[in-house]
Write a protein that holds these residues in place. Sequence first.
Motif, short mmCIF file in Angstrom:
data_model
loop_
_atom_site.label_atom_id
_atom_site.label_comp_id
_atom_site.label_asym_id
_atom_site.label_seq_id
_atom_site.Cartn_x
_atom_site.Cartn_y
_atom_site.Cartn_z
N GLY A 232 0.02 -39.38 108.51
CA GLY A 232 -0.97 -38.99 109.50
C GLY A 232 -0.39 -38.22 110.67
N MET A 233 0.70 -37.49 110.40
CA MET A 233 1.31 -36.68 111.46
C MET A 233 1.06 -35.20 111.17
SD MET A 233 4.98 -38.58 111.54
CE MET A 233 5.14 -40.33 111.93
N ARG A 234 0.95 -34.43 112.23
CA ARG A 234 0.80 -33.00 112.08
C ARG A 234 2.18 -32.40 111.89
NH1 ARG A 234 -2.39 -29.87 116.80
NH2 ARG A 234 -0.50 -30.11 118.01
N VAL A 235 2.31 -31.45 110.96
CA VAL A 235 3.61 -30.80 110.77
C VAL A 235 3.52 -29.34 111.20
CG1 VAL A 235 5.45 -30.24 109.14
CG2 VAL A 235 4.17 -32.37 108.88
N LEU A 236 4.42 -28.93 112.07
CA LEU A 236 4.43 -27.57 112.61
C LEU A 236 5.78 -26.92 112.34
CD1 LEU A 236 3.04 -26.35 115.97
CD2 LEU A 236 5.44 -25.90 115.46
N ALA A 237 5.73 -25.70 111.80
CA ALA A 237 6.97 -24.97 111.51
C ALA A 237 7.32 -24.07 112.69
CB ALA A 237 6.80 -24.14 110.25
N GLU A 238 8.55 -24.21 113.17
CA GLU A 238 9.03 -23.41 114.31
C GLU A 238 9.60 -22.09 113.84
OE1 GLU A 238 12.28 -25.75 115.94
OE2 GLU A 238 10.95 -26.52 117.50
N GLY A 239 9.51 -21.08 114.68
CA GLY A 239 10.27 -19.85 114.46
C GLY A 239 9.79 -18.98 113.32
N ILE A 240 8.47 -18.93 113.10
CA ILE A 240 7.95 -18.05 112.05
C ILE A 240 7.91 -16.62 112.59
CG2 ILE A 240 5.94 -17.51 110.61
CD1 ILE A 240 5.27 -20.48 110.58
N GLU A 241 8.65 -15.73 111.91
CA GLU A 241 8.76 -14.35 112.40
C GLU A 241 8.11 -13.35 111.47
OE1 GLU A 241 12.85 -13.48 113.28
OE2 GLU A 241 12.95 -14.97 114.89
N THR A 242 7.94 -13.70 110.19
CA THR A 242 7.42 -12.72 109.23
C THR A 242 6.21 -13.28 108.47
OG1 THR A 242 8.76 -13.52 107.37
CG2 THR A 242 9.78 -11.89 108.84
N GLU A 243 5.41 -12.35 107.94
CA GLU A 243 4.25 -12.73 107.13
C GLU A 243 4.70 -13.53 105.91
OE1 GLU A 243 1.14 -12.54 107.69
OE2 GLU A 243 1.03 -11.15 109.38
N GLU A 244 5.84 -13.12 105.36
CA GLU A 244 6.40 -13.78 104.19
C GLU A 244 6.66 -15.26 104.50
OE1 GLU A 244 9.99 -11.88 103.13
OE2 GLU A 244 9.84 -12.39 100.99
N GLN A 245 7.25 -15.52 105.65
CA GLN A 245 7.51 -16.91 106.04
C GLN A 245 6.21 -17.67 106.27
OE1 GLN A 245 9.91 -16.12 109.47
NE2 GLN A 245 11.85 -16.19 108.35
N ALA A 246 5.24 -17.00 106.88
CA ALA A 246 3.95 -17.66 107.14
C ALA A 246 3.29 -18.06 105.82
CB ALA A 246 3.04 -16.74 107.95
N THR A 247 3.32 -17.17 104.87
CA THR A 247 2.72 -17.45 103.57
C THR A 247 3.44 -18.61 102.88
OG1 THR A 247 2.19 -15.12 103.36
CG2 THR A 247 2.09 -16.43 101.34
N ALA A 248 4.77 -18.55 102.90
CA ALA A 248 5.56 -19.61 102.25
C ALA A 248 5.28 -20.97 102.89
CB ALA A 248 7.05 -19.28 102.33
N VAL A 249 5.29 -21.00 104.21
CA VAL A 249 5.05 -22.24 104.95
C VAL A 249 3.70 -22.84 104.56
CG1 VAL A 249 4.36 -23.02 107.26
CG2 VAL A 249 6.56 -21.89 106.94
N ARG A 250 2.70 -21.95 104.50
CA ARG A 250 1.35 -22.43 104.19
C ARG A 250 1.27 -22.94 102.76
NH1 ARG A 250 -3.06 -18.06 104.38
NH2 ARG A 250 -1.79 -17.69 102.57
N GLU A 251 1.89 -22.23 101.85
CA GLU A 251 1.87 -22.64 100.45
C GLU A 251 2.58 -23.98 100.24
OE1 GLU A 251 1.53 -18.24 98.37
OE2 GLU A 251 3.45 -19.32 98.31
N LEU A 252 3.53 -24.27 101.11
CA LEU A 252 4.26 -25.54 100.99
C LEU A 252 3.51 -26.69 101.67
CD1 LEU A 252 7.85 -24.16 101.56
CD2 LEU A 252 6.86 -24.91 99.40
#
Length: 292
Positions: A232-252
């Motif tokens: 029940g914790m929110r997970v936030l990814a730090e330091g997203i710089e590219t669309e590629e990273q954003a997509t990967a983070v979301r898919e994971l």
Amino acid sequence: AAKADEGHRIQLFDVSMRRAADERYKCIEDLRASLTSGAFEVYYQPLVTVADRRPLGFEALLRWRHPTRGLLLPGDFLQQAESIGLMVPIGDFVIQQVCRQIQLWQEAGIDPGRIAINLSRNNFQLGANIAGLASAILAAGIDPAQIEFEVSETVTFGVRGEAVVEALVELRRQGFSIALDDFGTGHASLMHLRRLPVDTIKLDRSFIVEMVDSVEDRALVRAVAALGRDLGMRVLAEGIETEEQATAVRELGCECGQGYLFGRPMAADAATAWLSQRRRREMRAFSAGAAR
Ligand code: C2E
Ligand code: MG
Ligand code: MG
Ligand code: MG
């Protein structure tokens, strides 16, 4: 002659030692003066949902407008401030600034979301009075639900780790949120995580940097995202710089993010402008959807 040489060397050594000490002293003097002269500023970096980039809030980040060296990042001065015991007054300053800014936003009818404030190990030392920080916020008439305290994973164990955990439990009891910062860089075990009073896990930027090319880092991001969901914790990814990273983070499975791709740390006015631009865009998207 040998004696004279030696003397010369010793003198040289003395001079450079003294210069280093002088510089350190100068920096300390500058730091102290800056606290009262308004040379410190708080910048705000957006926290968003990765999928639709909805603003969730901002992280408050300290900046030092140095009289001669320009705008300095915490990496340039925080350690020095820490070594001379300035972290407690700096913490007070940041809280005060954030409270004032939230009040300004409220008066302007703007909802900035939740504001994250970083705390360092020093803020939990004996006599640092973490309860004082909390009551300053409450005294300013600010709803504790608007504030998230960020604490680096490493601060929650080791020396005084137990006391830190207790302080966090108390803050949470009062309605503040807690984020575990730089997650994955320390040695916190999953058992440890389970015991912590945490609302948000902030996955350290180092995982995001390597993720696109690293199977291991992707596996870790996926595992932490799943763990966060289950606990029940929110997970936030730090330091997203590219669309590629954003997509990967979301898919994971990691839903929240922060990084230059979404918005850089910015002065309060720029953050306000960023926010109203976002809201306008949302409104447009909403009315376009409604018209369809
Ligand atoms: P942090 O809490 O992990 O903050 C995130 C850092 O990552 C910030 O650095 C931010 O500017 C940077 N960042 C965000 N997105 C990106 C990106 O896409 N790429 C890259 N390369 N970097 C990104 P910053 O502002 O230099 O702060 C560094 C650290 O200093 C913070 O790390 C935090 O530990 C500490 N700090 C900052 N403000 C305060 C404060 O008010 N109090 C205390 N105690 N510590 C603070
Ligand atoms: Mg932080
Ligand atoms: Mg962080
Ligand atoms: Mg970090």
